[in-house]
Design an enzyme around this catalytic site. Structure first.
Site, PDB file in Angstrom:
ATOM      1  N   ASP A 175     -18.533 -14.192  22.716  1.00 38.61           N
ATOM      2  CA  ASP A 175     -19.619 -15.165  22.842  1.00 38.61           C
ATOM      3  C   ASP A 175     -19.000 -16.561  22.847  1.00 38.61           C
ATOM      4  O   ASP A 175     -17.779 -16.707  22.892  1.00 38.61           O
ATOM      5  CB  ASP A 175     -20.629 -15.016  21.702  1.00 38.61           C
ATOM      6  CG  ASP A 175     -19.953 -14.997  20.329  1.00 38.61           C
ATOM      7  OD1 ASP A 175     -19.115 -15.895  20.061  1.00 38.61           O
ATOM      8  OD2 ASP A 175     -20.241 -14.089  19.528  1.00 38.61           O
TER       9      ASP A 175
ATOM     10  N   TYR B 138      -5.014 -36.336  13.993  1.00 39.82           N
ATOM     11  CA  TYR B 138      -6.273 -35.753  13.537  1.00 39.82           C
ATOM     12  C   TYR B 138      -7.251 -36.843  13.093  1.00 39.82           C
ATOM     13  O   TYR B 138      -7.652 -36.926  11.925  1.00 39.82           O
ATOM     14  CB  TYR B 138      -5.988 -34.760  12.415  1.00 39.82           C
ATOM     15  CG  TYR B 138      -7.098 -33.765  12.170  1.00 39.82           C
ATOM     16  CD1 TYR B 138      -7.412 -32.795  13.114  1.00 39.82           C
ATOM     17  CD2 TYR B 138      -7.845 -33.800  10.998  1.00 39.82           C
ATOM     18  CE1 TYR B 138      -8.428 -31.881  12.895  1.00 39.82           C
ATOM     19  CE2 TYR B 138      -8.865 -32.900  10.765  1.00 39.82           C
ATOM     20  CZ  TYR B 138      -9.149 -31.944  11.719  1.00 39.82           C
ATOM     21  OH  TYR B 138     -10.164 -31.047  11.496  1.00 39.82           O
TER      22      TYR B 138
ATOM     23  N   ASP C 227       0.849  -1.183   0.000  1.00 44.16           N
ATOM     24  CA  ASP C 227       0.000   0.000   0.000  1.00 44.16           C
ATOM     25  C   ASP C 227       0.891   1.241   0.000  1.00 44.16           C
ATOM     26  O   ASP C 227       1.983   1.237   0.599  1.00 44.16           O
ATOM     27  CB  ASP C 227      -0.918   0.007   1.217  1.00 44.16           C
ATOM     28  CG  ASP C 227      -2.019   1.048   1.121  1.00 44.16           C
ATOM     29  OD1 ASP C 227      -3.017   0.785   0.420  1.00 44.16           O
ATOM     30  OD2 ASP C 227      -1.876   2.117   1.745  1.00 44.16           O
TER      31      ASP C 227
ATOM     32  N   HIS D 175      -8.413 -20.213  15.993  1.00 50.57           N
ATOM     33  CA  HIS D 175      -8.632 -21.656  15.870  1.00 50.57           C
ATOM     34  C   HIS D 175      -7.581 -22.286  14.959  1.00 50.57           C
ATOM     35  O   HIS D 175      -6.945 -23.283  15.324  1.00 50.57           O
ATOM     36  CB  HIS D 175     -10.043 -21.900  15.305  1.00 50.57           C
ATOM     37  CG  HIS D 175     -10.353 -23.319  14.981  1.00 50.57           C
ATOM     38  ND1 HIS D 175     -11.202 -24.100  15.746  1.00 50.57           N
ATOM     39  CD2 HIS D 175      -9.949 -24.137  13.967  1.00 50.57           C
ATOM     40  CE1 HIS D 175     -11.294 -25.304  15.222  1.00 50.57           C
ATOM     41  NE2 HIS D 175     -10.537 -25.349  14.124  1.00 50.57           N
ATOM     42  N   GLU D 176      -7.401 -21.707  13.778  1.00 46.76           N
ATOM     43  CA  GLU D 176      -6.485 -22.305  12.813  1.00 46.76           C
ATOM     44  C   GLU D 176      -5.035 -22.243  13.293  1.00 46.76           C
ATOM     45  O   GLU D 176      -4.288 -23.223  13.172  1.00 46.76           O
ATOM     46  CB  GLU D 176      -6.628 -21.609  11.460  1.00 46.76           C
ATOM     47  CG  GLU D 176      -8.008 -21.713  10.840  1.00 46.76           C
ATOM     48  CD  GLU D 176      -8.449 -23.135  10.552  1.00 46.76           C
ATOM     49  OE1 GLU D 176      -7.590 -24.044  10.521  1.00 46.76           O
ATOM     50  OE2 GLU D 176      -9.653 -23.348  10.375  1.00 46.76           O
TER      51      GLU D 176
ATOM     52  N   GLU E 275     -19.229 -17.159  13.786  1.00 52.43           N
ATOM     53  CA  GLU E 275     -20.456 -16.403  13.521  1.00 52.43           C
ATOM     54  C   GLU E 275     -20.182 -15.100  12.776  1.00 52.43           C
ATOM     55  O   GLU E 275     -21.044 -14.594  12.028  1.00 52.43           O
ATOM     56  CB  GLU E 275     -21.215 -16.130  14.820  1.00 52.43           C
ATOM     57  CG  GLU E 275     -20.657 -15.039  15.720  1.00 52.43           C
ATOM     58  CD  GLU E 275     -19.388 -15.413  16.440  1.00 52.43           C
ATOM     59  OE1 GLU E 275     -18.788 -14.530  17.091  1.00 52.43           O
ATOM     60  OE2 GLU E 275     -18.982 -16.597  16.378  1.00 52.43           O
TER      61      GLU E 275
ATOM     62  N   ASP F 275      -0.011   4.495   1.137  1.00 55.53           N
ATOM     63  CA  ASP F 275      -0.162   5.472   2.222  1.00 55.53           C
ATOM     64  C   ASP F 275      -0.396   4.848   3.585  1.00 55.53           C
ATOM     65  O   ASP F 275      -0.668   5.549   4.562  1.00 55.53           O
ATOM     66  CB  ASP F 275      -1.283   6.469   1.898  1.00 55.53           C
ATOM     67  CG  ASP F 275      -2.645   5.797   1.764  1.00 55.53           C
ATOM     68  OD1 ASP F 275      -2.740   4.565   1.984  1.00 55.53           O
ATOM     69  OD2 ASP F 275      -3.616   6.501   1.432  1.00 55.53           O
TER      70      ASP F 275
ATOM     71  N   ASP G  62     -15.503 -37.788   8.246  1.00 56.72           N
ATOM     72  CA  ASP G  62     -14.782 -36.668   8.859  1.00 56.72           C
ATOM     73  C   ASP G  62     -13.713 -37.161   9.840  1.00 56.72           C
ATOM     74  O   ASP G  62     -13.637 -36.725  10.985  1.00 56.72           O
ATOM     75  CB  ASP G  62     -15.772 -35.734   9.566  1.00 56.72           C
ATOM     76  CG  ASP G  62     -15.144 -34.429  10.026  1.00 56.72           C
ATOM     77  OD1 ASP G  62     -14.167 -33.991   9.392  1.00 56.72           O
ATOM     78  OD2 ASP G  62     -15.619 -33.863  11.024  1.00 56.72           O
TER      79      ASP G  62
ATOM     80  N   HIS H 166     -15.083 -33.127  13.982  1.00 57.31           N
ATOM     81  CA  HIS H 166     -15.768 -31.861  14.227  1.00 57.31           C
ATOM     82  C   HIS H 166     -16.991 -32.049  15.119  1.00 57.31           C
ATOM     83  O   HIS H 166     -17.215 -31.272  16.047  1.00 57.31           O
ATOM     84  CB  HIS H 166     -16.166 -31.204  12.900  1.00 57.31           C
ATOM     85  CG  HIS H 166     -15.009 -30.664  12.132  1.00 57.31           C
ATOM     86  ND1 HIS H 166     -14.375 -31.378  11.144  1.00 57.31           N
ATOM     87  CD2 HIS H 166     -14.344 -29.487  12.221  1.00 57.31           C
ATOM     88  CE1 HIS H 166     -13.381 -30.667  10.650  1.00 57.31           C
ATOM     89  NE2 HIS H 166     -13.334 -29.502  11.287  1.00 57.31           N
TER      90      HIS H 166
ATOM     91  N   GLU I 267      -9.513 -30.538  17.413  1.00 55.07           N
ATOM     92  CA  GLU I 267     -10.496 -29.524  17.031  1.00 55.07           C
ATOM     93  C   GLU I 267     -10.958 -28.714  18.241  1.00 55.07           C
ATOM     94  O   GLU I 267     -11.066 -27.490  18.193  1.00 55.07           O
ATOM     95  CB  GLU I 267     -11.706 -30.197  16.376  1.00 55.07           C
ATOM     96  CG  GLU I 267     -11.550 -30.444  14.909  1.00 55.07           C
ATOM     97  CD  GLU I 267     -11.365 -29.158  14.130  1.00 55.07           C
ATOM     98  OE1 GLU I 267     -12.149 -28.213  14.319  1.00 55.07           O
ATOM     99  OE2 GLU I 267     -10.411 -29.082  13.345  1.00 55.07           O
TER     100      GLU I 267
ATOM    101  N   ASP J 253     -12.008 -15.575  15.924  1.00 54.83           N
ATOM    102  CA  ASP J 253     -12.008 -16.939  16.470  1.00 54.83           C
ATOM    103  C   ASP J 253     -11.579 -17.967  15.421  1.00 54.83           C
ATOM    104  O   ASP J 253     -10.950 -18.977  15.759  1.00 54.83           O
ATOM    105  CB  ASP J 253     -13.362 -17.304  17.092  1.00 54.83           C
ATOM    106  CG  ASP J 253     -14.551 -17.115  16.165  1.00 54.83           C
ATOM    107  OD1 ASP J 253     -14.351 -16.929  14.958  1.00 54.83           O
ATOM    108  OD2 ASP J 253     -15.696 -17.148  16.670  1.00 54.83           O
TER     109      ASP J 253
ATOM    110  N   HIS K 209      -4.194 -24.895  15.734  1.00 56.39           N
ATOM    111  CA  HIS K 209      -3.844 -26.192  15.140  1.00 56.39           C
ATOM    112  C   HIS K 209      -2.327 -26.312  15.002  1.00 56.39           C
ATOM    113  O   HIS K 209      -1.746 -27.385  15.218  1.00 56.39           O
ATOM    114  CB  HIS K 209      -4.500 -26.360  13.773  1.00 56.39           C
ATOM    115  CG  HIS K 209      -5.922 -26.828  13.818  1.00 56.39           C
ATOM    116  ND1 HIS K 209      -6.327 -27.956  14.503  1.00 56.39           N
ATOM    117  CD2 HIS K 209      -7.041 -26.316  13.260  1.00 56.39           C
ATOM    118  CE1 HIS K 209      -7.623 -28.123  14.357  1.00 56.39           C
ATOM    119  NE2 HIS K 209      -8.091 -27.141  13.609  1.00 56.39           N
TER     120      HIS K 209
END
Length: 517
Positions: free
Chosen positions: A395, A372, A272, A357-358, A400, A274, A436, A441, A381, A353, A361
């Site tokens: 929360d 996993y 960028d 979260h990632e 969300e 500025d 999964d 999950h 997880e 979040d 891991h």
């Protein structure tokens, strides 16, 4: 998915199995077992051991407890992987189980001792019989078999080149000599595989894809249109880069742009003129960069961890992966975020979040290394969700902030009430499935609810997260299951707050309330 109720254990047998004390053992010694009767932890007064090094003391400690775990001699059965002294002076020495000098996948022990006084042993040991001591395949043929089994071309856009490691893979009571072939690749569907290839006949024993596909899952303007202040950038030759070099790390926090490609070699610096990052194409990068800095700061300020590997490694993020890609993933070395489809999701970097979260891991990969798959995968997880809900404490929902109004989703998961999103909140509703990676999950809802119970009972997400982090760092092996996680977190709570504390009692109650003993 098929939902099957696991057998409900009678309370008296639970008490007998979970807290059985061997005859003749020291009064404070406890031998803890899971619902299948497998010993996962020995805690209490295990006595003194000698040895000039942590390795010697650990092997001597294991010999003192060999009767509980069922092996003949520690030397030759275990090999030290790493040792760590915590803030209280307790040394945690992790050892791999070996057969014929070759490590056994996901089978480890951790010895906890303070200046020769043994305080506990965490177990991932299995008594196994090796099928052979000699490989008939070489590593190149194993890699070819792994690529073929996953329909991956030999000239794929690898972000981690295929590599083969010889080990034993547990299968029932057998140890099958195998190659673990690991690789990661970009593409329409990115992958990060561990493929276990029988070293005798080339058959595929197991495949784990460690890229999680949730699909349900200066200043700068973020994805939600809100301006972030205090965005750390780097000025070079009159141009600003999304590079944060202000942290006490050997690397940096850097965010780059894939410009909707799915191939890692098409990657561009985000710049960028500025230092006010307000272009629509910059928004995903602004959030990924800003939130990665917040996650780094939480770990450094609360548990004194210096980046993912605790050695100051760079936190690399890539944004705008693919076209309308509904996912974010950690590929073993960097974070990648899709833009979302614009109907159900906005860019996946737009939620603190999700970023926390990632990146967690990655932390888990360097601490407990939870496999996993199945219960250890659900814990992997859940630990990421717990830190996500701690660092983004508005929360108890996950994801969300990237769910669009009018779309199919309002969040990915709820830690307060996992059943809102179809996940179990108690062991009575544990989902037995092969989907999964064994329901990692869905079944994460059970330890998620335990974390919620614990954090709300003590009135502090931060303190609860410190227990979860310490457990992963010091008391959990790569194959720890739910029962073992209860024991590990209790040991961590004891180390941090004392076994007679209200925090310790609240944690006991939190796990019991979800049916984990």
């Amino acid at each position: 998915m098929n939902k099957k109720m696991i057998a409900t254990l009678v309370l008296s047998s639970l008490v007998a199995s979970a807290f059985a004390v061997n005859a003749g053992a020291a009064p404070d010694k406890q031998v803890l077992k899971d619902e299948n009767g497998q010993v996962h932890t020995v805690v209490g007064q295990l006595g003194k051991v000698s040895g000039a090094t942590a390795e010697e003391r650990a092997l001597n400690a294991l010999d003192k407890a060999k009767g509980e775990f069922g092996f003949d001699k520690a030397a030759g059965t275990f090999k030290v992987k790493k040792s760590h002294k915590d803030e209280n002076g307790t040394t945690h020495t992790k050892l791999d189980q070996v057969i014929n000098g070759i490590p056994v996948f996901a089978q480890q022990m951790i010895v906890h001792e303070t200046e020769g006084t043994v305080e506990g042993i965490t177990s991932g040991y299995q008594a196994l019989t090796a099928n052979t001591d000699k490989a008939r395949l070489n590593d190149k043929k194993a890699i070819q078999a792994a690529l073929a089994s996953t329909n991956t071309a030999s000239d794929a856009a690898f972000t981690q080149a295929p590599a083969a490691e010889l080990l034993y893979f547990p299968q029932g009571d057998q140890a099958i000599l195998s190659y673990k072939v690991s690789f990661a690749a970009d593409g329409e569907t990115p992958v990060r595989y561990d493929v276990f290839v029988n070293a005798v006949d080339g058959t595929i024993l197991n495949t784990i894809n460690k890229v999680e596909h949730t699909a349900a899952v200066g200043t700068g303007v973020g994805v939600d249109g809100v301006t972030k202040t205090g965005l750390n950038t780097n000025l070079k030759s009159g141009t600003y880069y999304l590079e944060d070099v202000s942290k006490p790390m050997t690397g940096m926090i850097r965010t780059r742009d894939l410009r909707n490609s799915t191939f890692g070699f098409f990657i561009y610096n985000m710049t960028d003129a500025d230092n006010h990052w307000d272009a629509s194409t910059q928004r995903a990068g602004v959030d990924a960069h800003y939130y990665a800095g917040m996650v780094y700061d939480w770990y450094k300020n609360n548990v004194n961890r210096n980046s993912i590997n605790d050695a100051g490694m760079s936190l690399e993020s890539r944004v705008r992966y693919g076209s309308k890609y509904n996912n974010a993933f950690w590929d073993g070395s960097q974070m990648t975020y899709g833009d979302g489809d614009g109907v159900n999701f906005r860019a996946f970097s737009g939620a603190l979040d999700v970023v926390a979260h990632e990146l967690t891991h990655g932390v888990t990969e360097y601490t407990s290394g939870l496999v996993y798959q199945n219960q250890s995968g659900a814990l992997n997880e859940s630990w990421s969700d717990a830190l996500g809900a701690t660092i983004d404490s508005n929360d108890w929902l996950m994801g969300e902030d990237i769910c669009l109004p009018g779309g199919t989703y309002t969040a990915f998961r709820s830690m307060q009430d996992p059943t809102l999103y179809g996940d179990p909140a108690h062991m009575n509703d544990y989902i037995n499935t092969t989907d999964d990676n064994g329901g990692v999950h869905s079944n994460s809802g059970i330890p998620n609810k335990a974390f919620y119970n614990f954090a709300t009972a003590i009135g502090s997400r931060n303190n609860a997260a410190k227990v979860w982090y310490t457990a992963s760092r010091d008391y959990m092996t790569s194959s720890t299951n739910f029962s073992g996680a209860r024991a590990a977190t209790l040991q961590a709570a004891s180390a941090l707050y004392g076994s007679g504390s209200s925090t310790y009692t609240a944690l006991q109650n939190a796990w019991s309330a979800v049916g984990v003993y």
